[in-house]
Design a protein around this motif. Structure first.
Motif, PDB file in Angstrom:
ATOM      1  N   LYS A  82       9.488  -9.753   6.428  1.00 56.44           N
ATOM      2  CA  LYS A  82      10.818  -9.995   5.873  1.00 56.44           C
ATOM      3  C   LYS A  82      11.306 -11.392   6.246  1.00 56.44           C
ATOM      4  N   ARG A  83      11.841 -12.100   5.254  1.00 58.89           N
ATOM      5  CA  ARG A  83      12.447 -13.403   5.521  1.00 58.89           C
ATOM      6  C   ARG A  83      13.761 -13.208   6.257  1.00 58.89           C
ATOM      7  N   LYS A  84      14.053 -14.156   7.119  1.00 56.73           N
ATOM      8  CA  LYS A  84      15.311 -14.074   7.892  1.00 56.73           C
ATOM      9  C   LYS A  84      16.427 -14.781   7.183  1.00 56.73           C
ATOM     10  N   VAL A  91      -3.211   3.992 -15.482  1.00 57.31           N
ATOM     11  CA  VAL A  91      -4.330   3.769 -16.386  1.00 57.31           C
ATOM     12  C   VAL A  91      -5.214   2.689 -15.780  1.00 57.31           C
ATOM     13  N   CYS A  92      -6.499   2.946 -15.744  1.00 56.18           N
ATOM     14  CA  CYS A  92      -7.455   1.976 -15.220  1.00 56.18           C
ATOM     15  C   CYS A  92      -7.505   0.759 -16.149  1.00 56.18           C
ATOM     16  N   PRO A  93      -7.311  -0.461 -15.619  1.00 55.57           N
ATOM     17  CA  PRO A  93      -7.326  -1.645 -16.482  1.00 55.57           C
ATOM     18  C   PRO A  93      -8.735  -1.992 -16.995  1.00 55.57           C
ATOM     19  N   ILE A  94      -9.770  -1.385 -16.416  1.00 55.29           N
ATOM     20  CA  ILE A  94     -11.138  -1.684 -16.836  1.00 55.29           C
ATOM     21  C   ILE A  94     -11.549  -0.869 -18.061  1.00 55.29           C
ATOM     22  N   ASP A  95     -11.305   0.461 -18.017  1.00 53.86           N
ATOM     23  CA  ASP A  95     -11.779   1.307 -19.122  1.00 53.86           C
ATOM     24  C   ASP A  95     -10.705   2.218 -19.723  1.00 53.86           C
ATOM     25  N   ASN A  96      -9.442   2.011 -19.366  1.00 49.00           N
ATOM     26  CA  ASN A  96      -8.298   2.788 -19.877  1.00 49.00           C
ATOM     27  C   ASN A  96      -8.367   4.272 -19.547  1.00 49.00           C
ATOM     28  N   SER A  97      -9.131   4.651 -18.536  1.00 51.19           N
ATOM     29  CA  SER A  97      -9.180   6.050 -18.113  1.00 51.19           C
ATOM     30  C   SER A  97      -8.015   6.326 -17.153  1.00 51.19           C
ATOM     31  N   LYS A  98      -7.765   7.610 -16.917  1.00 51.54           N
ATOM     32  CA  LYS A  98      -6.708   8.010 -15.979  1.00 51.54           C
ATOM     33  C   LYS A  98      -7.096   7.557 -14.577  1.00 51.54           C
ATOM     34  N   LEU A  99      -6.120   7.033 -13.864  1.00 51.57           N
ATOM     35  CA  LEU A  99      -6.341   6.548 -12.508  1.00 51.57           C
ATOM     36  C   LEU A  99      -5.274   7.163 -11.605  1.00 51.57           C
ATOM     37  N   GLY A 100      -5.691   8.075 -10.727  1.00 47.28           N
ATOM     38  CA  GLY A 100      -4.758   8.650  -9.763  1.00 47.28           C
ATOM     39  C   GLY A 100      -4.449   7.612  -8.699  1.00 47.28           C
ATOM     40  N   MET A 101      -3.197   7.522  -8.294  1.00 50.64           N
ATOM     41  CA  MET A 101      -2.805   6.522  -7.308  1.00 50.64           C
ATOM     42  C   MET A 101      -2.038   7.174  -6.171  1.00 50.64           C
ATOM     43  N   ARG A 102      -2.313   6.687  -4.971  1.00 51.35           N
ATOM     44  CA  ARG A 102      -1.551   7.077  -3.791  1.00 51.35           C
ATOM     45  C   ARG A 102      -1.130   5.784  -3.117  1.00 51.35           C
ATOM     46  N   MET A 103       0.164   5.655  -2.890  1.00 53.38           N
ATOM     47  CA  MET A 103       0.735   4.445  -2.312  1.00 53.38           C
ATOM     48  C   MET A 103       1.391   4.804  -0.984  1.00 53.38           C
ATOM     49  N   VAL A 104       0.952   4.169   0.087  1.00 52.46           N
ATOM     50  CA  VAL A 104       1.426   4.492   1.428  1.00 52.46           C
ATOM     51  C   VAL A 104       2.026   3.244   2.063  1.00 52.46           C
ATOM     52  N   THR A 105       3.271   3.340   2.523  1.00 53.06           N
ATOM     53  CA  THR A 105       3.928   2.225   3.202  1.00 53.06           C
ATOM     54  C   THR A 105       4.304   2.677   4.612  1.00 53.06           C
ATOM     55  N   VAL A 106       3.858   1.898   5.593  1.00 49.15           N
ATOM     56  CA  VAL A 106       4.150   2.189   6.993  1.00 49.15           C
ATOM     57  C   VAL A 106       5.048   1.074   7.532  1.00 49.15           C
ATOM     58  N   ALA A 107       6.220   1.451   8.059  1.00 49.43           N
ATOM     59  CA  ALA A 107       7.128   0.494   8.687  1.00 49.43           C
ATOM     60  C   ALA A 107       6.659   0.254  10.115  1.00 49.43           C
ATOM     61  N   LYS A 108       6.497  -1.012  10.485  1.00 49.05           N
ATOM     62  CA  LYS A 108       6.031  -1.372  11.823  1.00 49.05           C
ATOM     63  C   LYS A 108       7.223  -1.658  12.734  1.00 49.05           C
ATOM     64  N   GLU A 109       7.013  -1.535  14.034  1.00 54.66           N
ATOM     65  CA  GLU A 109       8.088  -1.742  15.013  1.00 54.66           C
ATOM     66  C   GLU A 109       8.659  -3.156  14.972  1.00 54.66           C
ATOM     67  N   ASP A 110       7.843  -4.138  14.602  1.00 54.60           N
ATOM     68  CA  ASP A 110       8.297  -5.534  14.602  1.00 54.60           C
ATOM     69  C   ASP A 110       8.989  -5.939  13.301  1.00 54.60           C
ATOM     70  N   GLY A 111       9.296  -4.958  12.432  1.00 57.86           N
ATOM     71  CA  GLY A 111      10.005  -5.257  11.194  1.00 57.86           C
ATOM     72  C   GLY A 111       9.098  -5.485   9.998  1.00 57.86           C
ATOM     73  N   ARG A 112       7.806  -5.660  10.229  1.00 52.23           N
ATOM     74  CA  ARG A 112       6.876  -5.785   9.110  1.00 52.23           C
ATOM     75  C   ARG A 112       6.668  -4.401   8.489  1.00 52.23           C
ATOM     76  N   ARG A 113       6.031  -4.388   7.333  1.00 54.03           N
ATOM     77  CA  ARG A 113       5.580  -3.132   6.746  1.00 54.03           C
ATOM     78  C   ARG A 113       4.239  -3.376   6.069  1.00 54.03           C
ATOM     79  N   VAL A 114       3.422  -2.333   6.029  1.00 57.76           N
ATOM     80  CA  VAL A 114       2.095  -2.429   5.430  1.00 57.76           C
ATOM     81  C   VAL A 114       1.994  -1.391   4.323  1.00 57.76           C
ATOM     82  N   PHE A 115       1.658  -1.878   3.133  1.00 52.84           N
ATOM     83  CA  PHE A 115       1.485  -1.049   1.941  1.00 52.84           C
ATOM     84  C   PHE A 115      -0.008  -0.940   1.650  1.00 52.84           C
ATOM     85  N   THR A 116      -0.492   0.273   1.410  1.00 52.72           N
ATOM     86  CA  THR A 116      -1.888   0.467   1.041  1.00 52.72           C
ATOM     87  C   THR A 116      -1.943   1.282  -0.241  1.00 52.72           C
TER      88      THR A 116
END
Length: 188
Positions: free
Chosen positions: A186-188, A139-164
């Motif tokens: 990630k914390r060690k 739900v959109c927090p601005i006007d309470n309309s439907k909000l489609g969401m796509r969440m993408v997480t990419v694992a990086k070679e150095d152990g980090r990850r990026v979420f969009t």
């Protein structure tokens, strides 16, 4: 005496039936390779959050947060707790993620302090790019309309990850727009 004998016979038969029923029970589900992909996110992660409130082409607002992911007993689910700051406001979110072998999809739910609705997610994993993608409706927090969401997480070679986070709805003119990017270390 007859009552005791009948009771003893009943106990023996009941025990035998219970044992037979247990032998027919399906095996306890065990984590699969798909669950192990999720389990790799276990731990405490420091987050750098870039929010694109004025649109994806604008300069982002940058803030910090922390995510703690725990693999639940049995290894089938990951529970996630996120705390951060968005535009000077405290933000908290909770999720749980797993793999549904019947749907052959990754599944999850998400709730947070800025949304009045539960977001139910389904997704896929691309092993070649180490990308986990979920889709769901919120739900959109601005006007309470439907909000489609796509969440993408990419694992990086150095152990980090990026979420969009991408959204589609009234605030985006019906087109998909990048709303947020979070880099996790990630914390060690």
């Amino acid at each position: 005496m007859k009552i005791m004998t009948c009771f003893a016979c009943f106990c023996v038969v009941a025990s035998a039936l219970a044992t037979a029923a247990r032998a027919e029970d399906p095996p306890i589900p065990r984590p699969t390779a798909e669950h192990k992909i999720l389990a790799a996110e276990e731990g405490t992660w420091d987050a750098t959050i870039k929010s694109f409130e004025a649109g994806p082409e604008s300069a982002p607002t940058v803030s910090k947060g922390v995510e703690v992911n725990t693999v639940m007993a049995g290894g089938l689910w990951v529970a996630s707790s996120f705390k951060g700051d968005f535009g000077g406001m405290t933000f908290e979110g909770r999720g749980q993620y797993g793999y549904d072998p019947y749907k052959k999809k990754y599944v999850g739910t998400w709730v947070d302090s800025m949304s009045p609705s539960l977001i139910v997610l389904e997704g896929t994993y691309d092993a070649a790019t180490k990308t986990l993608s979920y889709a769901g409706d919120g739900v959109c927090p601005i006007d309470n309309s439907k909000l489609g969401m796509r969440m993408v997480t990419v694992a990086k070679e150095d152990g980090r990850r990026v979420f969009t986070l991408y959204a589609t709805g009234t605030p985006t003119g019906g087109k998909e727009a990048k709303m947020m990017e979070i880099e996790y270390t990630k914390r060690k």
